[in-house]
Structure formats: C-alpha cells, structure tokens
Scaffold this active site. Structure first.
Site, PDB file in Angstrom:
ATOM      1  N   HIS A  29      -8.819   3.767  -2.883  1.00  0.00           N
ATOM      2  CA  HIS A  29      -7.309   3.213  -2.521  1.00  0.00           C
ATOM      3  C   HIS A  29      -6.926   2.397  -3.637  1.00  0.00           C
ATOM      4  CE1 HIS A  29      -3.917   1.690  -0.560  1.00  0.00           C
ATOM      5  NE2 HIS A  29      -4.511   0.937   0.523  1.00  0.00           N
ATOM      6  N   GLY A  47       0.389  -4.111   4.333  1.00  0.00           N
ATOM      7  CA  GLY A  47      -0.055  -5.279   4.570  1.00  0.00           C
ATOM      8  C   GLY A  47       1.297  -6.151   5.015  1.00  0.00           C
ATOM      9  N   CYS A  87      -0.621   2.435   6.397  1.00  0.00           N
ATOM     10  CA  CYS A  87      -0.362   1.036   6.775  1.00  0.00           C
ATOM     11  C   CYS A  87      -0.002   0.296   5.664  1.00  0.00           C
ATOM     12  CB  CYS A  87      -1.355   0.512   7.762  1.00  0.00           C
ATOM     13  SG  CYS A  87      -2.827   0.450   7.014  1.00  0.00           S
ATOM     14  N   CYS A 125       0.840  -1.240  -0.014  1.00  0.00           N
ATOM     15  CA  CYS A 125      -0.014   0.118  -0.105  1.00  0.00           C
ATOM     16  C   CYS A 125       0.958   1.356   0.105  1.00  0.00           C
ATOM     17  CB  CYS A 125      -0.895  -0.120   1.230  1.00  0.00           C
ATOM     18  SG  CYS A 125      -2.103  -1.313   1.167  1.00  0.00           S
TER      19      CYS A 125
END
Length: 464
Positions: free
Chosen positions: A395, A429, A427, A140
């Site tokens: 996103h 993954g 954040c 991300c």
C-alpha cells in the site's frame, strides 16, 4: 416501483448533456424518456453523448516493493514515476504533446518537493515542456482522486486527454508529523481523533464491530494466497512495467543494477497459524498485527484517460469507462469504515445496485476494516480482491488508487463478457472513504434504439 423509476432517472441523466447535479431538482423525466423512445432520430444525439464518455485506454503500475528493504529502497521517487508515464504513451503510440494535464496522487513528501519531482519525472518520460503537471493529496485515495480529477476535467471540456497517476516512496518519505500540533485539538474529540495512529483506528473498528483476530488473520492469509497465485500464473504481467534501477549494499556501498518486475511483499507460504503467532502492535490486548495490516511500500502507477470519440478516432482499444466517483466523510476514530459508505454512494450515482457489480478492489489498509466493510455490505467474497490486496501486494499511499485501477481493469478484460462493472474503494485517514465505478470497455451498450421487427412497420420517419 419508485426505486425502479429513480434508477431509470439516474441512468437517463448520463444521456443528457445539459443535466448537472445542480439541475436535478428541475429534472423532467417525461421529456428525457421521450428522447429515449423517439426511435432512430434519437440515435444522433445518443451518438454524440456516447462519444463524450470518459474512457481509460491504458493503465500500468510498477511492482510494489517493501520500503527500506525492498527492490526500490535505493530508487528516487521520480525514477519510479517516469517509467509508468512513459509506458502509457509508448504502448498507445500517443503523441505526448496531446496530453492536457498530468495529475499525480501523492501523500507523504513535502508538497513543493514532490511537485518538482513529478515535473522532473514527466521530462524523463519524454513529455514536452508544454504539458503541465500537478499533485493531489487525499491521503490513501490520492491515486484514485487523481484519476477522478482527470475524468472530471475531460468531462468539463478542459481537455480531451489526460493522465491520472500515483506515486509514493515510503522509503524516502516515512509517515511522520512535522512541527507542533495545535493545542486546540485537545478541546474537540473529532479533531483529536484525526491524529490517531491508523493502527489504533483499526483496533477501534475491530472492537466496536466485533471483528475477531481469527477473521483478520484469515483475510490476510487469503490475500497472500490469491496474490501468490496471481503472480505465479502471470496475471500481473499485463499491468506491471519493469523498472531498471539499482540496489546498494548498505555495508559496502556497492551498486548492483537490477530490473524490478515482481511485487516483493507477497509471502507465498503464509498461513493462519503463522499469523496467529504475531503480537499485536498498537494495543496490548488488541488484534491488529504486522501480518494483518497493509504493507508499507514503494511504487507508482499511471492511467491514460480520454474522450471516447478521441479514442475511437485514434483507433485505441478501450480498457474501461469511468462512470462515477464519490468521496464521503466518516468518524475519524473508525476511519476504516469509509468504503462501507462510499461504495453505496458511488454505485447509486451510477444508477446501479451492489448486485450489479462484478468485481471489487477494496484497499486492505487493515484486515479489521476490510472484513467489516465486506460484511456490512454483504458482498460476495468471490468478487473482492480476487488477485489479493494491500496486505500482500502493498500500500504505497498515493499510488494505491492508480494501482487498483490497473489491477481491476486488466482483470475485467480477462474475464470477458460475464464481467461488466467494477468498483474501487478505500478508507482514508482522518475519517473518509472514496469509491469509483468503472465499466469494462467493450461491454458498454451499443446504440440500440431500434428493435428488430418482422413486419414493414417503420419505427420512425428517419427509417423511410
């Protein structure tokens, strides 16, 4: 006092070209301080360092659209990236052959396929064959990582001009695991937790830190409200590049030409009461719903960076200054807490305090982790995602970082003198967080070693 001295030392490191992180142990504060206090003679060295700043002169994005049913559902990924690559060149009148590298953050597509698509997009955008392209994947944060990689390369002297970009078509490349999973993962909890669905990690954050369903739905409603207001007032027009594409009717196959220039996931009338009606998705008695999670999206963004001295020579306006970047690791089971760790690290590296930051763009992967990070860091809600976030805007994994840079810097420019420092964070993954600190382009301190005096006392021999 120790805290103040440490902060001064960090700030002074930015003025010392020979100082690197590996040489911090040999740092001589007295020597560096004497340079800063040397009067006019220090300004010659300071001018050189000032010109070595890595600056952003352009940052644009496409609109973000709902995957599989939004405006880009029939658009090839390379046709998403090409328009923003073209825009950063055309809007600055830069010769594309001067770009040293194009780095594209991207996550879901097979590596070799996406690398080829990015190279093709560069050609579509008008770049010559001499300009190289590569991809980077830190999930991300990939778009922000691309910008940071380019900034680091410029700082290292590999080239003077580069583009950090981001691209994701979650229509073309849905989230899925290909192949088998190593059975060894079952023997190690941390490895096993790397495979947790992101929604489960959201539930873990909510449960462990007591983030209520009401708080999550309230955050989601606020995100939509702010994004809708920003759209209605035209705030996103400065950062969005219209994309000419097509919409294919799934029943007839008929193609309709369209120009996409507005985020299509924003729900203008979303309310807490409406969100409260949605059922949890990942846990029967959980609190994470489709309404308080980030939207699965398609989109792209591009950021043009260069040395300040090059930008000044070309007469380009400076949108922002890239100051610091930090990536950190956290427990994979609660990966959403990443910004709460990464933001303080990046801010400290810049020699700043959290209170010095005027605006935050924190990716809203899930309302649970967004609310937790905001509360953990005790941030002023009025400083965070002032134009909405991923729960409303979307996103597209690899593009989010580049999108956030465009949104942050254009908002800082609009706010003027009262807005100097901004932070982007998300954040990641498998349990990570990333953050970067930016300074508004026209807010950087000018060379000011000499102070105004009323007497004839000279500050240094250079003034004679």
């Amino acid at each position: 006092m120790d805290k103040a001295i440490n902060r001064q030392q960090i700030l002074l490191q930015h003025l010392n070209p020979s100082l690197t992180s590996s040489s911090e142990q040999n740092y001589n504060p007295a020597l560096s301080a004497s340079v800063c206090l040397a009067g006019d003679s220090a300004s010659y060295q300071r001018t050189n360092l000032f010109g070595d700043d890595v600056v952003i002169v352009a940052a644009y994005r496409t609109a973000l659209c709902k995957s599989k049913r939004g405006g880009f559902k029939d658009t090839y990924p390379d046709d998403l990236l090409a328009p923003v690559l073209r825009a950063v060149i055309e809007k600055t009148n830069l010769n594309p052959s001067e770009v040293g590298d194009i780095v594209v953050g991207t996550v879901l597509a097979p590596g070799s396929q996406r690398a080829s698509e990015c190279r093709m997009a560069a050609f579509y955008a008008g770049f010559p064959e001499t300009v190289p392209v590569r991809t980077v994947n830190r999930q991300c944060s990939s778009g922000l990582q691309a910008v940071a990689d380019v900034a680091a390369a410029i700082k290292a002297g590999f080239y003077d001009i580069g583009i950090g970009a981001g691209l994701e078509s979650m229509t073309s490349n849905p989230m899925a695991w290909e192949g088998s999973v190593n059975p060894r993962a079952k023997q190690m909890e941390q490895a096993q937790n790397c495979l947790l669905p992101m929604g489960v990690t959201s539930e873990n954050v909510a449960h462990r830190f007591g983030v209520t369903r009401q708080e999550q739905d309230q955050a989601a409603a606020e995100s939509h409200r702010k994004a809708a207001a920003a759209t209605a007032s035209g705030k996103f027009k400065d950062e969005i590049i219209p994309v000419k594409t097509k919409i294919v009717d799934p029943k007839t196959g008929d193609e309709k030409p369209v120009t996409i220039s507005v985020d299509d996931g924003i729900r203008h009338n979303t309310s807490v009461s409406d969100l409260a009606k949605l059922k949890p998705v990942f846990k029967k008695d959980g609190s994470t719903t489709a309404g308080n999670s980030s939207q699965v999206s398609d989109g792209a963004g591009a950021v043009l960076l260069m040395k300040r001295s090059v930008a000044m020579q070309k007469g380009l306006p400076i949108l922002g200054v890239f100051r610091t970047f930090s990536a950190v690791g956290v427990d994979p089971a609660i990966m959403g807490v990443g910004p709460a760790v990464a933001i303080p690290a990046a801010v400290k590296a810049a020699g700043l305090e959290l209170d010095d930051i005027d605006l935050f763009e924190i990716n809203e992967a899930f309302a649970s982790q967004f609310v937790y990070c905001r509360k953990k860091l005790e941030l002023d809600p009025l400083k965070i995602n002032v134009n909405g976030g991923a729960m409303a805007i979307g996103h597209p994994l690899g593009a989010t970082g580049a999108r956030c840079v465009a949104t942050l810097l254009h908002e800082m420019k609009r706010r003027g003198k009262d807005c100097r420092f901004g932070v982007i964070s998300m954040c990641i993954g498998t349990g990570m967080g990333a953050a970067a600190v930016f300074e508004r382009g026209d807010r950087t301190d000018e060379l000011c070693n000499a102070r105004k005096i009323d007497s004839n006392n000279l500050l240094s021999k250079d003034a004679r």
